[in-house]
Scaffold this active site. Sequence first.
Site, PDB file in Angstrom:
ATOM      1  N   HIS A 307       0.862  -1.191   0.000  1.00  0.00           N
ATOM      2  CA  HIS A 307       0.000   0.000   0.000  1.00  0.00           C
ATOM      3  C   HIS A 307       0.893   1.235   0.000  1.00  0.00           C
ATOM      4  O   HIS A 307       1.963   1.232   0.607  1.00  0.00           O
ATOM      5  CB  HIS A 307      -0.894   0.002   1.260  1.00  0.00           C
ATOM      6  CG  HIS A 307      -2.071   0.907   1.139  1.00  0.00           C
ATOM      7  ND1 HIS A 307      -1.986   2.259   1.360  1.00  0.00           N
ATOM      8  CD2 HIS A 307      -3.344   0.648   0.780  1.00  0.00           C
ATOM      9  CE1 HIS A 307      -3.171   2.804   1.167  1.00  0.00           C
ATOM     10  NE2 HIS A 307      -4.019   1.858   0.812  1.00  0.00           N
ATOM     11  N   ASP A 367      -8.055  -5.267   0.192  1.00  0.00           N
ATOM     12  CA  ASP A 367      -8.562  -6.140  -0.883  1.00  0.00           C
ATOM     13  C   ASP A 367      -8.236  -7.605  -0.653  1.00  0.00           C
ATOM     14  O   ASP A 367      -8.793  -8.471  -1.331  1.00  0.00           O
ATOM     15  CB  ASP A 367      -7.970  -5.688  -2.224  1.00  0.00           C
ATOM     16  CG  ASP A 367      -8.482  -4.306  -2.581  1.00  0.00           C
ATOM     17  OD1 ASP A 367      -7.661  -3.363  -2.624  1.00  0.00           O
ATOM     18  OD2 ASP A 367      -9.697  -4.165  -2.748  1.00  0.00           O
TER      19      ASP A 367
HETATM   20  C1  SDX Z   1      -6.290   0.050  -2.739  1.00  0.00           C
HETATM   21  O1  SDX Z   1      -4.529   4.621  -1.961  1.00  0.00           O
HETATM   22  C2  SDX Z   1      -5.450   3.986  -1.335  1.00  0.00           C
HETATM   23  O2  SDX Z   1      -5.838   4.388  -0.256  1.00  0.00           O
HETATM   24  C3  SDX Z   1      -6.006   2.754  -2.041  1.00  0.00           C
HETATM   25  C4  SDX Z   1      -7.016   1.942  -1.263  1.00  0.00           C
HETATM   26  C5  SDX Z   1      -8.274   2.725  -0.996  1.00  0.00           C
HETATM   27  O3  SDX Z   1      -9.000   2.381  -0.050  1.00  0.00           O
HETATM   28  O4  SDX Z   1      -8.603   3.625  -1.826  1.00  0.00           O
HETATM   29  O5  SDX Z   1      -6.455   1.523  -0.025  1.00  0.00           O
HETATM   30  C6  SDX Z   1      -7.437   0.703  -2.057  1.00  0.00           C
HETATM   31  O6  SDX Z   1      -6.022   0.374  -3.870  1.00  0.00           O
HETATM   32  C7  SDX Z   1      -5.439  -0.939  -1.979  1.00  0.00           C
HETATM   33  C8  SDX Z   1      -4.207  -1.461  -2.820  1.00  0.00           C
HETATM   34  C9  SDX Z   1      -4.717  -2.579  -3.720  1.00  0.00           C
HETATM   35  N1  SDX Z   1      -3.692  -2.959  -4.707  1.00  0.00           N
HETATM   36  C10 SDX Z   1      -3.061  -4.176  -4.622  1.00  0.00           C
HETATM   37  O7  SDX Z   1      -3.217  -4.975  -3.713  1.00  0.00           O
HETATM   38  C11 SDX Z   1      -2.153  -4.457  -5.812  1.00  0.00           C
HETATM   39  C12 SDX Z   1      -0.798  -5.021  -5.309  1.00  0.00           C
HETATM   40  N2  SDX Z   1      -0.085  -3.923  -4.645  1.00  0.00           N
HETATM   41  C13 SDX Z   1       0.920  -3.198  -5.451  1.00  0.00           C
HETATM   42  O8  SDX Z   1       0.482  -2.962  -6.777  1.00  0.00           O
HETATM   43  C14 SDX Z   1       1.434  -1.946  -4.692  1.00  0.00           C
HETATM   44  O9  SDX Z   1       1.731  -2.361  -3.411  1.00  0.00           O
HETATM   45  C15 SDX Z   1       0.564  -0.714  -4.617  1.00  0.00           C
HETATM   46  C16 SDX Z   1       0.132  -0.232  -5.963  1.00  0.00           C
HETATM   47  C17 SDX Z   1      -0.635  -0.958  -3.766  1.00  0.00           C
HETATM   48  C18 SDX Z   1       1.425   0.378  -3.956  1.00  0.00           C
HETATM   49  O10 SDX Z   1       2.379   0.750  -4.890  1.00  0.00           O
HETATM   50  P1  SDX Z   1       3.529   1.807  -4.505  1.00  0.00           P
HETATM   51  O11 SDX Z   1       3.222   2.577  -3.281  1.00  0.00           O
HETATM   52  O12 SDX Z   1       3.830   2.560  -5.744  1.00  0.00           O
HETATM   53  O13 SDX Z   1       4.702   0.854  -4.059  1.00  0.00           O
HETATM   54  P2  SDX Z   1       5.899   0.486  -4.951  1.00  0.00           P
HETATM   55  O14 SDX Z   1       5.388  -0.046  -6.264  1.00  0.00           O
HETATM   56  O15 SDX Z   1       6.813   1.646  -4.973  1.00  0.00           O
HETATM   57  O16 SDX Z   1       6.519  -0.745  -4.156  1.00  0.00           O
HETATM   58  C19 SDX Z   1       7.656  -0.606  -3.325  1.00  0.00           C
HETATM   59  C20 SDX Z   1       8.435  -1.929  -3.479  1.00  0.00           C
HETATM   60  C21 SDX Z   1       8.815  -2.214  -4.931  1.00  0.00           C
HETATM   61  O17 SDX Z   1       9.978  -3.059  -4.895  1.00  0.00           O
HETATM   62  P3  SDX Z   1      11.467  -2.328  -5.025  1.00  0.00           P
HETATM   63  O18 SDX Z   1      11.405  -1.509  -6.298  1.00  0.00           O
HETATM   64  O19 SDX Z   1      11.589  -1.516  -3.763  1.00  0.00           O
HETATM   65  O20 SDX Z   1      12.418  -3.524  -5.105  1.00  0.00           O
HETATM   66  O21 SDX Z   1       7.590  -3.019  -3.081  1.00  0.00           O
HETATM   67  C22 SDX Z   1       7.364  -3.886  -4.203  1.00  0.00           C
HETATM   68  C23 SDX Z   1       7.680  -3.073  -5.431  1.00  0.00           C
HETATM   69  O22 SDX Z   1       8.088  -3.933  -6.514  1.00  0.00           O
HETATM   70  N3  SDX Z   1       5.953  -4.276  -4.152  1.00  0.00           N
HETATM   71  C24 SDX Z   1       5.498  -5.509  -4.334  1.00  0.00           C
HETATM   72  C25 SDX Z   1       4.109  -5.427  -4.134  1.00  0.00           C
HETATM   73  N4  SDX Z   1       3.763  -4.154  -3.863  1.00  0.00           N
HETATM   74  C26 SDX Z   1       4.912  -3.440  -3.880  1.00  0.00           C
HETATM   75  N5  SDX Z   1       6.129  -6.677  -4.635  1.00  0.00           N
HETATM   76  C27 SDX Z   1       5.343  -7.785  -4.740  1.00  0.00           C
HETATM   77  N6  SDX Z   1       4.015  -7.789  -4.553  1.00  0.00           N
HETATM   78  C28 SDX Z   1       3.350  -6.630  -4.256  1.00  0.00           C
HETATM   79  N7  SDX Z   1       2.037  -6.614  -4.079  1.00  0.00           N
END
Ligand code: SDX
Length: 432
Positions: A307, A367
């Site tokens: 998140h 989720d």
């Molecule tokens: C919602 O904003 C809100 O409030 C949203 C929400 C709401 O109520 O409105 O809470 C609802 O959207 C919840 C989130 C639902 N999405 C998912 O579950 C999809 C999976 N999650 C990822 O796509 C991700 O965690 C996000 C999109 C939720 C957050 O993305 P960020 O903040 O841009 O984080 P990031 O991509 O910069 O990740 C940081 C690191 C990265 O690795 P490095 O580059 O540091 O090596 O964490 C890794 C990412 O690759 N990473 C994951 C991951 N999420 C982040 N690796 C594996 N699996 C994951 N799910």
Amino acid sequence: MADKKITIKDGQSDNEIDLPVLDSILGPDVVDIRSLEKNLGYLSHDPGFIATSSCESKITFIDGNEGKLWYRGYPIEELAKKSNFLETAYLLLNDKLPNKTELQSFSSDISNGYYVDESVKKIIKVFNKDSHPMAIMSACLSYLSAKYHNEINIQDIEYRYKSTINLISGVPIISAWILNFINGKDFTKPNKSLSIAGNFINMAFSNLNDDQKKLSSRAMDVIFLLHADHEQNASTSTVRLSGSSETSPYAAIAAGISTLWGPTHGGANEAVINMLEEIKNSDKDVEYYIDQAKDKENPFRLMGFGHRIYKNYDPRAKIIQEIAHEYLQKLDSSNPNKPLFDIAMELEKYALEDEYFVSRKLYPNVDFYSGIVLKAIGIPQCMYTVIFALARTVGWVAHWNEMIEDKNFRIGRPRQLYTGKDKTSYKDIEER
Ligand code: SDX
């Protein structure tokens, strides 16, 4: 106390300016950078708005490090236990819990609003039955933006209240009609004597017996409450930016629906179940999928984890996990949801212990479990994000109203870091 400020100095010119610091009640104070360009010639730069406050708001606060969430100062855990979706909607809209008279008046405004123009049924029927319901919902809201176009009067409080009621009471009916349609059933009628959640369940699942409807309605009411608002997330920011041009609120909500649809935002609940189904049906074990998620070269992400703000457990996930447990205890082990829930618990255990997830503070989010509860209720996977949008309509209209009432209300227009071609002149084709 002297006005709080920070002083920044330009290393190139030695010029320095003071920027005011604005006090927050909860969370970090903010630096007001509006004079930065005029006084020092710079813009701020923050792709993805990682560290940018886009507005002042009094509606919701998230403490991402502690994994805490408050609606108008009330902890989400207390509201989920003691309140309900209708009362929480009033709280989000009015910045106070209603007394008996206020709740009764709001409740009758909402139930009297259990009406949607019959032409919306024609819009729904234009689509194929396998069209994604979020596309259908967006089209229905666009239709309503046309139907109410001539009434638009953004600054008029009566117009805003009527639009607010139409949206909060109408979107659940549209959602139920979409479910009727994709199930090949006739469109059902709303029942004014029921709550928003009860009416949705009654319209969507007229085949359930009264006990099943009661259990599902309570679970659905909590799910709606938990999804109602969440600060300046992508879809709420879309509704604010869209609404800032003084467009129809129905059109602004249609824009929010399109943003919520994405798999990294509201579409994740559907993606979580698709992922759990894939794991259940594959010959690979959970560890294989954990490794896939950790592989930078692999686009696979563990849906339902991570998140932008929560660097701890999403408090909503904990509450929904309890509901999932309750629900599944009532289901016998042959129920297809049981293996999915067991896989979810195994994934969660792995992820909460694995260094890759722990070091990146990737915890289960709202989720991760909501899909399991929705599946146990009998909602088709393609409808999960519609349920999210139904609930988030309350937060969207609360922010839309708050934005318009803000003394700083103006059209939003972000700037950019331009790194394209320098100025040049047109060349005839012979010279290219
Ligand atoms: C919602 O904003 C809100 O409030 C949203 C929400 C709401 O109520 O409105 O809470 C609802 O959207 C919840 C989130 C639902 N999405 C998912 O579950 C999809 C999976 N999650 C990822 O796509 C991700 O965690 C996000 C999109 C939720 C957050 O993305 P960020 O903040 O841009 O984080 P990031 O991509 O910069 O990740 C940081 C690191 C990265 O690795 P490095 O580059 O540091 O090596 O964490 C890794 C990412 O690759 N990473 C994951 C991951 N999420 C982040 N690796 C594996 N699996 C994951 N799910």
